[in-house]
Design an enzyme around this catalytic site. Sequence first.
Site, PDB file in Angstrom:
ATOM      1  N   LYS A   1      -7.385  -5.287   4.933  1.00 34.85           N
ATOM      2  CA  LYS A   1      -6.083  -4.903   5.452  1.00 34.85           C
ATOM      3  C   LYS A   1      -5.030  -5.942   5.068  1.00 34.85           C
ATOM      4  O   LYS A   1      -3.935  -5.597   4.661  1.00 34.85           O
ATOM      5  CB  LYS A   1      -6.173  -4.681   6.955  1.00 34.85           C
ATOM      6  CG  LYS A   1      -7.131  -3.503   7.243  1.00 34.85           C
ATOM      7  CD  LYS A   1      -7.287  -3.167   8.662  1.00 34.85           C
ATOM      8  CE  LYS A   1      -8.081  -1.861   8.838  1.00 34.85           C
ATOM      9  NZ  LYS A   1      -9.412  -1.876   8.185  1.00 34.85           N
TER      10      LYS A   1
ATOM     11  N   GLN B   1       9.514 -14.011  21.269  1.00 38.31           N
ATOM     12  CA  GLN B   1       9.303 -15.453  21.441  1.00 38.31           C
ATOM     13  C   GLN B   1       9.970 -16.253  20.319  1.00 38.31           C
ATOM     14  O   GLN B   1       9.381 -17.191  19.757  1.00 38.31           O
ATOM     15  CB  GLN B   1       7.800 -15.775  21.498  1.00 38.31           C
ATOM     16  CG  GLN B   1       7.052 -14.983  22.574  1.00 38.31           C
ATOM     17  CD  GLN B   1       5.567 -15.232  22.517  1.00 38.31           C
ATOM     18  OE1 GLN B   1       5.084 -16.266  22.959  1.00 38.31           O
ATOM     19  NE2 GLN B   1       4.843 -14.280  21.958  1.00 38.31           N
TER      20      GLN B   1
ATOM     21  N   LYS C   1      -6.508  -4.846  -3.049  1.00 35.69           N
ATOM     22  CA  LYS C   1      -7.037  -5.572  -1.896  1.00 35.69           C
ATOM     23  C   LYS C   1      -8.046  -4.686  -1.150  1.00 35.69           C
ATOM     24  O   LYS C   1      -7.753  -3.544  -0.823  1.00 35.69           O
ATOM     25  CB  LYS C   1      -5.890  -5.988  -0.962  1.00 35.69           C
ATOM     26  CG  LYS C   1      -5.087  -4.843  -0.368  1.00 35.69           C
ATOM     27  CD  LYS C   1      -3.872  -5.386   0.327  1.00 35.69           C
ATOM     28  CE  LYS C   1      -3.418  -4.743   1.581  1.00 35.69           C
ATOM     29  NZ  LYS C   1      -4.050  -3.593   2.146  1.00 35.69           N
TER      30      LYS C   1
ATOM     31  N   GLU D   1      -4.494  -0.820  -1.297  1.00 37.31           N
ATOM     32  CA  GLU D   1      -5.793  -0.911  -0.619  1.00 37.31           C
ATOM     33  C   GLU D   1      -6.760  -0.107  -1.460  1.00 37.31           C
ATOM     34  O   GLU D   1      -6.539   1.088  -1.705  1.00 37.31           O
ATOM     35  CB  GLU D   1      -5.709  -0.369   0.809  1.00 37.31           C
ATOM     36  CG  GLU D   1      -7.016  -0.558   1.569  1.00 37.31           C
ATOM     37  CD  GLU D   1      -6.906  -0.233   3.052  1.00 37.31           C
ATOM     38  OE1 GLU D   1      -5.784  -0.130   3.581  1.00 37.31           O
ATOM     39  OE2 GLU D   1      -7.969  -0.064   3.680  1.00 37.31           O
TER      40      GLU D   1
ATOM     41  N   ASP E   1       0.792  -1.237   0.000  1.00 40.25           N
ATOM     42  CA  ASP E   1       0.000   0.000   0.000  1.00 40.25           C
ATOM     43  C   ASP E   1       0.826   1.290   0.000  1.00 40.25           C
ATOM     44  O   ASP E   1       0.475   2.256   0.706  1.00 40.25           O
ATOM     45  CB  ASP E   1      -0.968   0.005   1.201  1.00 40.25           C
ATOM     46  CG  ASP E   1      -1.892  -1.197   1.217  1.00 40.25           C
ATOM     47  OD1 ASP E   1      -1.879  -1.983   0.255  1.00 40.25           O
ATOM     48  OD2 ASP E   1      -2.627  -1.362   2.210  1.00 40.25           O
TER      49      ASP E   1
ATOM     50  N   VAL F   1       3.226   0.450   4.144  1.00 43.45           N
ATOM     51  CA  VAL F   1       2.519   1.208   5.175  1.00 43.45           C
ATOM     52  C   VAL F   1       1.089   0.669   5.316  1.00 43.45           C
ATOM     53  O   VAL F   1       0.524   0.141   4.366  1.00 43.45           O
ATOM     54  CB  VAL F   1       2.489   2.712   4.823  1.00 43.45           C
ATOM     55  CG1 VAL F   1       3.906   3.272   4.777  1.00 43.45           C
ATOM     56  CG2 VAL F   1       1.786   2.997   3.492  1.00 43.45           C
ATOM     57  N   THR F   2       0.527   0.833   6.524  1.00 45.13           N
ATOM     58  CA  THR F   2       1.224   1.251   7.718  1.00 45.13           C
ATOM     59  C   THR F   2       1.639  -0.003   8.488  1.00 45.13           C
ATOM     60  O   THR F   2       0.994  -1.035   8.388  1.00 45.13           O
ATOM     61  CB  THR F   2       0.347   2.157   8.613  1.00 45.13           C
ATOM     62  OG1 THR F   2      -0.820   1.422   9.023  1.00 45.13           O
ATOM     63  CG2 THR F   2      -0.076   3.391   7.875  1.00 45.13           C
TER      64      THR F   2
ATOM     65  N   CYS G   1      -1.917  -2.611   7.784  1.00 45.30           N
ATOM     66  CA  CYS G   1      -1.914  -3.556   6.644  1.00 45.30           C
ATOM     67  C   CYS G   1      -0.650  -4.389   6.552  1.00 45.30           C
ATOM     68  O   CYS G   1      -0.688  -5.533   6.079  1.00 45.30           O
ATOM     69  CB  CYS G   1      -2.172  -2.795   5.352  1.00 45.30           C
ATOM     70  SG  CYS G   1      -3.861  -2.163   5.283  1.00 45.30           S
TER      71      CYS G   1
END
Length: 226
Positions: free
Chosen positions: A138, A208, A135, A78, A30, A163-164, A168
């Site tokens: 998101k 993790q 799309k 987007e 995006d 971005v951002t 997304c």
Amino acid sequence: MTAPARTLRIAARPGPFVCRADEAALVLIDMQRDFIEPGGFGESLGNDVSLLAPAVPAAARLLRWARAQGLLVVHTRESHAPDLSDCPPAKRLRGAPRQRIGDAGPMGRILVRGEPGNAIVDALAPLAGEWQIDKPGKGAFHATALGERLAARGIRQLILGGVTTEVCVQTTMREANDRGYECLLVDEATASYFPDFKQATLSMLVAQGGIVGWVGGLEQVLAAGA
Ligand code: C5J
């Protein structure tokens, strides 16, 4: 006899990302005027769009690197159909923006496919043969053919920018992780209207032991294969 896969070892968190060039794609999320320039969707929501500006030259360097390495390049936008049939009210009516999705703005209708504001910024303009994925959500896998097309090409790894960061980009990286892709997000090539959210996102993706994937610096990526 088939040639061995070309690998690029990229220093990253939580550990090296070993990119198999034949199975990797650069996905720029995006990088559109609607988010990066004044007068688009991002500004209509009350954001300071200048905060995204540094990601443009960084993404341009990343894009040049990916092209030089022969990686598949994917650009997402987007966007919504002109009749907004793919924009649920739960998205269009949220919040109190100055202009809603589909309203007329200085760069054409906000977040509508084909309007000037919906285009990718000039510095990152797609080349012929690079994929352009429109799309409505998101995540780049939601309601698009991206997953099927990547599978058909044998892509298993995604290098991400765009971005951002926490909207997304993160959504796409999580979708990809659940679909079995190894993902590396490039720090300087992603940005948020909320710098704290960007840092928190990078931290949570690699926590993790890399629960969602890897995060690497741009210089570390560019050094691989130089
Ligand atoms: C947003 C995006 N922030 N591309 N979209 O609404 O991150």
